[in-house]
Motif scaffolding. Structure first.
Motif, short mmCIF file in Angstrom:
data_model
loop_
_atom_site.label_atom_id
_atom_site.label_comp_id
_atom_site.label_asym_id
_atom_site.label_seq_id
_atom_site.Cartn_x
_atom_site.Cartn_y
_atom_site.Cartn_z
N ASP A 163 -6.05 -5.03 17.58
CA ASP A 163 -6.13 -5.79 16.33
C ASP A 163 -5.63 -4.97 15.14
OD1 ASP A 163 -8.33 -4.17 15.64
OD2 ASP A 163 -9.51 -5.85 14.89
N ARG A 164 -4.71 -4.03 15.43
CA ARG A 164 -3.97 -3.26 14.43
C ARG A 164 -4.83 -2.20 13.75
NH1 ARG A 164 -3.77 -6.46 10.64
NH2 ARG A 164 -4.76 -8.29 11.60
N THR A 165 -5.93 -1.80 14.36
CA THR A 165 -6.77 -0.76 13.77
C THR A 165 -6.26 0.62 14.17
OG1 THR A 165 -8.71 -2.19 13.83
CG2 THR A 165 -9.11 0.17 13.60
N VAL A 166 -5.98 1.45 13.17
CA VAL A 166 -5.44 2.79 13.39
C VAL A 166 -6.57 3.81 13.36
CG1 VAL A 166 -3.72 4.48 12.62
CG2 VAL A 166 -3.36 2.03 12.16
N HIS A 167 -6.62 4.67 14.37
CA HIS A 167 -7.56 5.78 14.41
C HIS A 167 -6.80 7.09 14.55
CE1 HIS A 167 -10.54 2.65 15.80
NE2 HIS A 167 -11.30 3.33 14.97
N LEU A 168 -7.44 8.15 14.11
CA LEU A 168 -6.92 9.50 14.29
C LEU A 168 -7.73 10.18 15.39
CD1 LEU A 168 -5.17 11.96 13.37
CD2 LEU A 168 -7.02 12.50 11.76
N SER A 169 -7.03 10.77 16.34
CA SER A 169 -7.67 11.55 17.40
C SER A 169 -7.28 13.00 17.20
CB SER A 169 -7.21 11.06 18.79
OG SER A 169 -7.81 11.81 19.81
N GLU A 170 -8.27 13.85 16.95
CA GLU A 170 -7.98 15.24 16.63
C GLU A 170 -8.22 16.16 17.83
OE1 GLU A 170 -8.29 16.50 12.52
OE2 GLU A 170 -9.98 15.14 12.35
N LYS A 171 -7.43 17.20 17.89
CA LYS A 171 -7.55 18.16 18.98
C LYS A 171 -8.93 18.81 18.96
CE LYS A 171 -5.42 22.44 20.66
NZ LYS A 171 -4.32 23.41 20.45
N ALA A 172 -9.59 18.77 20.13
CA ALA A 172 -10.93 19.34 20.24
C ALA A 172 -10.96 20.62 21.06
CB ALA A 172 -11.88 18.31 20.87
N THR A 178 -5.40 -4.58 6.11
CA THR A 178 -5.30 -6.03 6.13
C THR A 178 -6.00 -6.55 7.37
OG1 THR A 178 -3.13 -5.84 5.07
CG2 THR A 178 -3.71 -7.98 6.02
N GLU A 179 -7.05 -7.36 7.17
CA GLU A 179 -7.82 -7.79 8.33
C GLU A 179 -7.09 -8.84 9.16
OE1 GLU A 179 -12.40 -8.44 9.53
OE2 GLU A 179 -11.84 -8.99 7.49
#
Length: 774
Positions: A455-464, A545-546
């Motif tokens: 649904d177009r939701t952007v997340h950041l995945s950071e190096k752990a 934008t929802e």
């Protein structure tokens, strides 16, 4: 560290726990808009694959027929030198790339820039062709452009939810938990389910339609027929915002429920009951997935779902929307970035102005970007390999030797001496075993990047944590290759012009600015907040934008659209002038289509329809989930689902061994007697051979469902049709009394209550998604 799921498309936000340099667990993020802290089984246990002792940790090259450890300089040097040889000898058409739906946005964008921009090849696609190509195609056909109109939050508002070929309870577990919340609360929505299997969704549905596989278009035409006949049409919306209504009325008039009932094998009253729910809804949400996307007339059927929403004016407001779902976690990014046959930023390959605009962004001569023919889809790439015109194929983060149809053929073409095969992966997959060069890749948790859900939701995945051995992030590998090839932009600067994840993201923002998938208002810092953000996000919409198309305006003007469309039956592309004549004002398009039977239908020798699909506990070819003890124990081995009547006729009982065969191949499995529709067999496609002892010869390969599937694809989306093969069933003697190794908490639940008692009850699937890990 903050991240989101990488084992399905829901985009569940989670935090990664690290101790002594190792991932030790995950926790759902309670404030995230997508999952609100909940996690599903693959979220909770999938990270264990990172620690598997058989990770690839060093590059490998084939010497004297044997893959041998080497260093990065040697491995990538060999890849670069072979690339140069073929570019000098044959040109860019000799090189092809086949990627994934599991990399990060920054990696797809870099791959698209290298392949389409620097090399200039048209031969690039992703395994998203197998799962979400039809989602993209249907959105282009209806709205002129890709991009999901709806939002997951529509579940919270809808009074009717229709799921078409979408077993949400297994493919988006946490999203299904959100539906269950509604069903258990005040004013529960009513559900319409279209699926030939008794999924958990079907068991909760007000109306469950189980059509004969391959007949979805006939069913959808009948539903549209009833909406129109009963005047369940928002005429003002249709008149102001669409084209094509008159033709849709004429075509669907040919499909009253009685005719569809005969074609589909469902009752006419049930069709009318479903249409009544769709027509009476005040807030209708529809979701679509593989039951439509991998079946006969895939795009045509998915477009008819869009037509329901356009007829009813059900777009752009809470509870009223359509989600043409993704199957993979970053399939949306593949399409946005242009690594799967689409053009970067949802631009139009057939629009010279769009090509020139991308060339401006990349600072390249427009003639370097191939646009002389439609992009080469995955199945055609494999055919070109087979014919010998593609002589270099770089496969990243996917396993076509198990996931593509007709595996005997796929293994043969990937093993050709004329092909230089590069495989970039984290494990020695069935495809990597065939490679000339194997590049060890870092995986989720070991690198940084962004990912966008359905649904177009952007997340950041950071190096752990650090990757094991010499494994490297995919972005680093692609950039290293580009530097070794000495690619340059128009000013003589190194191309691509970025060097790490954040600079790649900033470059992508420039490429997406002003496009439907506008990321220009996002930053890594912004994405480190409590929740993900939905694109488009720009200066005018800083909070994202929802829902799209709330104003009834679409990306469909001839100058704007991503595609001029195709004929839904033949797949023939429309020319720009045809599109301009049909849709000069850029409205949404109601596209009618006739029902056409599948190319392969049951006969005396092969009386069953074979459908393949997923199970809750595994992802794709089990490269990761098969290395998680909990997930592997939940579904340890392949099985075949048979209806009670078909089992009785064949003399089969629960757990009996059988042979399932098609004109292309054979597998052996144990029988699960389930509530599946009579005349249909279901086999999960996840099971390959990496964890089995396989001797030489195809006769030893009797586990993978795709040994049997057919090399056929939808004419519009070019998505392979994994749900149209024919098959026969042969008993192999009595079983040992054990049930089939299939979960009882899913659509694969046995009808034998004694089996359910040994492995839990079917209804427990509603309880497996309650919360985060300890």
């Amino acid at each position: 560290m903050r991240s989101a799921t990488i084992l399905h498309s829901n985009g569940d936000a989670l935090d990664i726990a690290v101790k002594d340099g190792r991932v030790v667990g995950v926790r759902g993020r309670g404030k995230d808009r997508v999952n609100r802290g909940r996690l599903g089984p693959k979220d909770l246990y999938g990270w264990q694959a990172n620690h598997s002792p058989d990770r690839l940790t060093h590059p490998l090259v084939r010497r004297d027929g044997v893959l041998t450890e080497t260093d990065w300089d040697t491995a990538l040097g060999l890849v670069a030198s072979r690339s140069r040889e073929l570019l000098d000898e044959q040109g860019s058409t000799a090189l092809g790339f086949y990627t994934s739906g599991q990399l990060f946005l920054e990696e797809y964008y870099t791959l698209a820039a290298v392949g389409h921009g620097a090399i200039g090849t048209n031969h690039m696609d992703g395994n998203t062709r197998l799962c979400t190509a039809t989602a993209a195609a249907s959105l282009k056909e209806s709205f002129g452009c890709d991009g999901q109109p709806g939002s997951y939050s529509d579940i919270d508002h809808a009074d009717v939810i229709a799921l078409y070929g979408h077993n949400m309870a297994e493919t988006q577990t946490v999203l299904w938990a959100r539906v269950l919340d509604r069903l258990a609360g005040p004013n529960p929505p009513r559900l319409v389910c279209v699926d030939p299997r008794p999924t958990p969704v079907a068991r909760k549905a007000t109306v469950h339609l189980a059509p004969r596989p391959g007949t979805n278009v006939a069913l959808m035409n009948a539903l549209l027929h009833e909406l129109i006949r009963n005047d369940r049409v928002d005429h003002t919306y249709v008149e102001n915002h669409t084209v094509g209504y008159e033709e849709l009325v004429r075509r669907t008039a040919e499909y009253p429920p009685e005719r569809a009932a005969e074609i589909c094998g469902v009752s006419a009253p049930a069709i009318r009951g479903a249409a009544e729910l769709l027509g009476g809804a005040e807030r209708l949400l529809s979701t679509v997935l593989q039951g439509f996307y991998q079946a006969n007339q895939a795009t045509a059927a998915a477009v008819q779902v869009n037509n329901v929403h356009l007829l009813r004016g059900m777009l752009g407001r809470p509870g009223a929307g359509v989600l043409q779902m993704n199957g993979q976690p970053t399939a949306e990014n593949t399409r946005e970035c242009g690594a799967d046959g689409d053009m970067t930023g949802f631009r139009n390959w057939n629009n010279d102005g769009h090509v020139a605009d991308l060339a401006r962004v990349w600072n390249l001569d427009p003639m370097r970007i191939p646009h002389y023919a439609p992009p080469t889809h995955a199945m055609q790439i494999m055919r070109n390999v087979e014919k010998g015109s593609i002589r270099f194929l770089w496969v990243s983060a996917t396993n076509p030797a198990v996931s593509l149809p007709e595996l005997r053929r796929v293994r043969a073409l990937l093993s050709q001496q004329s092909l230089f095969l590069v495989v970039q992966d984290c494990f020695m997959t069935e495809t990597a075993e065939l490679a000339d060069v194997v590049l060890p890749a870092a995986i989720w948790g070991e690198k940084t990047g962004t990912l966008t859900n359905s649904d177009r939701t952007v997340h950041l995945s950071e190096k752990a944590v650090e990757a094991p051995g010499e494994a490297r992030p995919d972005l680093d590998i692609f950039l290293d290759y580009a530097r070794r090839m000495d690619f340059r932009d128009a000013d003589g600067h190194p191309f691509p012009q970025w060097h790490d994840p954040e600079s790649a993201f900033e470059a992508w923002k420039r490429a997406s600015a002003g496009r439907p998938c506008d990321y220009s208002g996002l930053t890594y810092e912004r994405l480190r907040g409590a929740s993900g953000v939905q694109w488009p996000c720009d200066e005018e919409r800083p909070d994202g934008t929802e829902r799209l198309y709330a104003d009834g305006r679409f990306w469909a003007l001839p100058e704007q659209c991503e595609s001029y469309g195709r004929d839904l039956v033949t797949g023939a592309p429309l020319e720009e002038m045809e599109y301009r004549a049909m849709n000069p004002e850029g409205r949404a398009m109601l596209k009618a289509v006739e029902y056409v039977p599948p190319h392969e239908e049951p006969d005396r020798d092969h009386p069953f329809v074979l459908i393949t699909g997923r199970t809750l506990y595994h992802f794709h070819t089990r490269t990761k989930t098969g290395r998680s003890p909990e997930l592997q124990r939940a579904a340890p081995e392949v099985w075949v689902e048979v209806s009670p009547s078909d089992a009785q006729e064949a003399g089969l009982s629960e757990g009996d061994p059988v042979e399932v065969s098609s004109p292309r191949g054979t597998i052996r499995a144990r029988t699960r007697v389930s509530g599946i529709r009579a005349g249909v067999l279901f086999v999960p496609f996840h099971y390959g051979y990496w964890d089995t002892e396989v001797s030489e010869g195809d006769g030893a390969r009797d586990r993978a469902a795709n040994e049997m599937t057919v090399s056929d694809w939808d004419p519009v989306s070019k998505q392979p049709l994994f749900k149209t093969a024919v098959a026969r069933l042969r008993p192999l003697g009595e079983g040992d009394g054990r049930p089939a190794p299939a979960p009882t908490t899913t659509a694969s639940a046995s009808l034998d209550h004694r089996v359910a008692a040994t492995r839990g009850t079917p209804d427990t699937s509603e309880e497996t998604t309650g919360g985060g890990a300890p």
